[in-house]
Design an enzyme around this catalytic site. Structure first.
Site, PDB file in Angstrom:
ATOM      1  N   ARG A   1     -15.551 -13.565   5.611  1.00  0.00           N
ATOM      2  CA  ARG A   1     -15.727 -15.011   5.603  1.00  0.00           C
ATOM      3  C   ARG A   1     -16.831 -15.411   4.633  1.00  0.00           C
ATOM      4  NH1 ARG A   1     -17.438 -12.382   9.907  1.00  0.00           N
ATOM      5  NH2 ARG A   1     -19.387 -12.848  10.987  1.00  0.00           N
TER       6      ARG A   1
ATOM      7  N   CYS B   1     -32.730 -33.111  10.106  1.00  0.00           N
ATOM      8  CA  CYS B   1     -33.438 -32.501  11.225  1.00  0.00           C
ATOM      9  C   CYS B   1     -34.742 -31.887  10.725  1.00  0.00           C
ATOM     10  CB  CYS B   1     -32.565 -31.443  11.881  1.00  0.00           C
ATOM     11  SG  CYS B   1     -31.009 -32.087  12.530  1.00  0.00           S
TER      12      CYS B   1
ATOM     13  N   ASP C   1     -34.754 -20.722  13.062  1.00  0.00           N
ATOM     14  CA  ASP C   1     -35.008 -20.035  11.798  1.00  0.00           C
ATOM     15  C   ASP C   1     -36.385 -20.455  11.268  1.00  0.00           C
ATOM     16  OD1 ASP C   1     -32.449 -18.699  11.521  1.00  0.00           O
ATOM     17  OD2 ASP C   1     -31.606 -20.693  11.174  1.00  0.00           O
TER      18      ASP C   1
ATOM     19  N   ARG D   1     -32.376 -25.310   5.989  1.00  0.00           N
ATOM     20  CA  ARG D   1     -32.113 -25.631   4.579  1.00  0.00           C
ATOM     21  C   ARG D   1     -32.916 -26.853   4.156  1.00  0.00           C
ATOM     22  NH1 ARG D   1     -26.083 -24.574   5.577  1.00  0.00           N
ATOM     23  NH2 ARG D   1     -25.848 -22.377   5.017  1.00  0.00           N
TER      24      ARG D   1
ATOM     25  N   CYS E   1     -34.664 -27.986  10.177  1.00  0.00           N
ATOM     26  CA  CYS E   1     -33.530 -27.440   9.434  1.00  0.00           C
ATOM     27  C   CYS E   1     -33.930 -26.238   8.570  1.00  0.00           C
ATOM     28  CB  CYS E   1     -32.939 -28.525   8.546  1.00  0.00           C
ATOM     29  SG  CYS E   1     -31.551 -27.978   7.524  1.00  0.00           S
TER      30      CYS E   1
ATOM     31  N   ARG F   1     -22.040 -13.537   3.001  1.00  0.00           N
ATOM     32  CA  ARG F   1     -22.841 -12.510   3.669  1.00  0.00           C
ATOM     33  C   ARG F   1     -21.990 -11.574   4.514  1.00  0.00           C
ATOM     34  NH1 ARG F   1     -27.654 -14.548   7.063  1.00  0.00           N
ATOM     35  NH2 ARG F   1     -26.310 -16.270   7.670  1.00  0.00           N
ATOM     36  N   TYR F   2     -20.789 -11.972   4.869  1.00  0.00           N
ATOM     37  CA  TYR F   2     -19.912 -11.170   5.722  1.00  0.00           C
ATOM     38  C   TYR F   2     -18.606 -10.933   4.984  1.00  0.00           C
ATOM     39  CZ  TYR F   2     -23.177 -12.865   9.279  1.00  0.00           C
ATOM     40  OH  TYR F   2     -24.306 -13.172   9.993  1.00  0.00           O
TER      41      TYR F   2
ATOM     42  N   ASP G   1     -30.555 -15.182  13.600  1.00  0.00           N
ATOM     43  CA  ASP G   1     -30.153 -14.911  12.226  1.00  0.00           C
ATOM     44  C   ASP G   1     -31.325 -14.172  11.579  1.00  0.00           C
ATOM     45  OD1 ASP G   1     -28.730 -14.907   9.865  1.00  0.00           O
ATOM     46  OD2 ASP G   1     -28.155 -17.015  10.044  1.00  0.00           O
TER      47      ASP G   1
ATOM     48  N   CYS H   1     -26.719 -35.090   4.448  1.00  0.00           N
ATOM     49  CA  CYS H   1     -26.516 -35.095   5.892  1.00  0.00           C
ATOM     50  C   CYS H   1     -26.596 -36.521   6.433  1.00  0.00           C
ATOM     51  CB  CYS H   1     -27.574 -34.246   6.588  1.00  0.00           C
ATOM     52  SG  CYS H   1     -27.598 -32.504   6.101  1.00  0.00           S
TER      53      CYS H   1
ATOM     54  N   LYS I   1     -26.401 -12.474  11.737  1.00  0.00           N
ATOM     55  CA  LYS I   1     -26.651 -12.903  13.107  1.00  0.00           C
ATOM     56  C   LYS I   1     -26.394 -11.760  14.084  1.00  0.00           C
ATOM     57  CE  LYS I   1     -25.311 -17.760  12.491  1.00  0.00           C
ATOM     58  NZ  LYS I   1     -24.732 -17.656  11.135  1.00  0.00           N
TER      59      LYS I   1
END
Length: 350
Positions: A99, A112, A276, A117, A115, A95-96, A313, A108, A320
C-alpha cells in the site's frame, strides 16, 4: 486547474485577531500567537467553533493555537514518522509493500495543534498540479505490488468534486489497485461539505473505505452523524481513528464515550494512535504505560465493536505496531481476564 474548494465558510476563524475577537485567546498573548501563526496554520470552521465552550476544553485544546507550540522538546522531530524518506515522487509515501499514501493536497478543514504533518500543512501549500498528480498516478501504476491507496494529506475531501473525481478515476484505471481509503476530518469538522456532488465522485468498483478522525465524543454531532450516514448510504464503510491526547481523551470515561459515540454512528473504531512527536506538541503527550492502562480499563466494559487497536508509529518511518495491553503470559502458561485475574491454560492452547 480546479484543484480544491478550501474557502472558509463565513465565520471561520483563521487569524489571531479572529481568535481574540471570538474570546478564544487573550490580547496579552498576541505577540506569541503571531509567532505561532508564522509557523503553523490556523483554521476553525463554524461547526467546530460551535463545540468550544472555552479554550481549554477538549475541543478547544485540539484547534486553538498556544504559545507552547514554539517550544520543541529534545525528542520531537520535524518529520516524526519519516514521510520524507519514503517519498519516491511528490505526493507519494511508500512505507509498506502492499500500500501507499497519495497526498494530493496539504489543506485541511481545521489545523490540529498536535498534527504530525504540522510543518507542511496549510492553506497555501501542497496542492499537486496536473503534472505532479499524473506522475504520482503513473508511479502507482508502475508498482503492481500496491493493492491499496490511501488518500490523505491534508484532507482529500477538501478537493473540489472535479479534482477528487479525476483522482478516483485515475485509481480506477490501475488494475492492481483494489482498495481506496480516504482519511478525513471533514465529516466532523465541517459536515456541510459532504454534498451529493462530492459523494458522486466516490463511485467506483474498487473497495472504497473512509476513515474519519475524531478525538472526543462531542465531535459526533447530529450534523456529523448525518454527514456520515450520507457517506454510508453510498455503500462506503466508515472506520474511526483517534489520537490519545492529554486533556482531550486521556481518561477511561472520555475514551468510552468516544468509542460508543462512534459505534452509535455506525463507525468502527479502528486505531487509537499514540501521539507522534511533532515539534511543539509535548503538552498533549500521554505516556504509553498510561495509554495501556486506559485501554485495559475498557476491556469488558465496551463491546468489541468499540475496541480499536492502540498503535505506535515508530519514529523514523519504521511502521505502526500495536502497543495495547497484553493478556497472555506464555512463560507462566496463563491468560488474564478483563479484571486482571490470571487463569491457567491447557498446554495445547499455548
Amino acid at each position: 486547474m480546479d484543484g480544491c474548494n478550501h474557502q472558509p465558510a463565513p465565520g471561520a476563524i483563521r487569524s489571531v485577531d479572529a481568535l481574540i475577537d471570538a474570546g478564544l485567546a487573550v490580547a496579552g498573548d498576541r505577540s506569541a500567537l503571531d509567532a505561532v501563526a508564522a509557523r503553523y496554520a490556523t483554521a476553525i470552521p463554524v461547526a467546530f467553533r460551535a463545540l468550544i465552550d472555552h479554550p481549554d476544553d477538549p475541543i478547544g485544546l485540539q484547534v486553538i493555537p498556544h504559545p507552547a507550540e514554539l517550544d520543541t522538546a529534545a525528542h520531537e522531530l520535524a518529520d516524526p514518522i519519516g514521510d520524507d524518506a519514503f517519498s519516491p515522487v511528490p505526493g507519494i509515501v511508500h512505507r509498506y509493500a502492499d500500500r501507499a499514501l497519495l497526498k494530493p493536497l496539504l489543506i485541511c478543514p481545521l489545523y490540529c495543534r498536535f498534527c504530525f504533518r504540522r510543518e507542511h500543512v496549510g492553506p497555501d501549500g501542497g496542492l499537486l498540479d496536473d503534472a505532479a498528480l499524473a506522475r504520482a498516478l503513473d508511479w502507482l501504476g508502475a508498482h503492481p505490488a500496491i493493492g491499496e491507496v490511501i488518500l490523505t494529506g491534508g484532507d482529500p475531501l477538501m478537493l473540489s468534486p472535479r479534482r477528487l473525481g479525476h483522482i478516483v478515476t485515475g485509481l480506477d484505471a490501475i488494475p492492481h489497485v483494489h482498495t481506496i481509503r480516504l482519511h478525513t476530518r471533514v465529516p466532523v469538522a465541517d459536515p456541510a461539505r459532504i454534498t451529493d456532488a462530492l459523494l458522486d465522485t466516490l463511485e467506483t468498483e474498487k473497495a472504497m473505505w473512509l476513515v474519519v478522525h475524531a478525538n472526543h465524543a462531542t465531535e459526533l454531532t447530529a450534523a456529523a452523524r448525518t454527514a456520515l450516514r450520507r457517506i454510508q448510504a453510498r455503500a462506503i464503510p466508515v472506520l474511526g481513528q483517534s489520537v490519545l491526547l492529554r486533556g482531550v481523551n486521556d481518561s477511561s470515561e472520555a475514551l468510552e464515550a468516544l468509542f460508543r459515540a462512534m459505534v452509535g454512528a455506525r463507525v468502527k473504531p479502528y486505531y487509537l494512535h499514540q501521539l507522534d512527536p511533532a515539534p511543539g506538541t509535548a503538552r498533549f503527550h500521554v505516556p504509553i504505560a498510561e495509554g495501556r492502562r486506559l485501554m485495559a480499563s475498557l476491556r469488558g466494559r465496551v463491546t468489541g465493536l468499540a475496541w480499536p487497536t492502540y498503535v505506535l508509529d515508530i519514529p523514523g518511518g519504521h511502521g505502526k505496531v500495536p502497543i495495547g495491553p497484553d493478556y497472555l503470559d506464555p512463560a507462566a502458561g496463563t491468560v488474564r481476564d478483563p479484571d486482571g485475574i490470571p487463569h491457567v491454560l491447557a498446554a495445547g492452547n499455548l
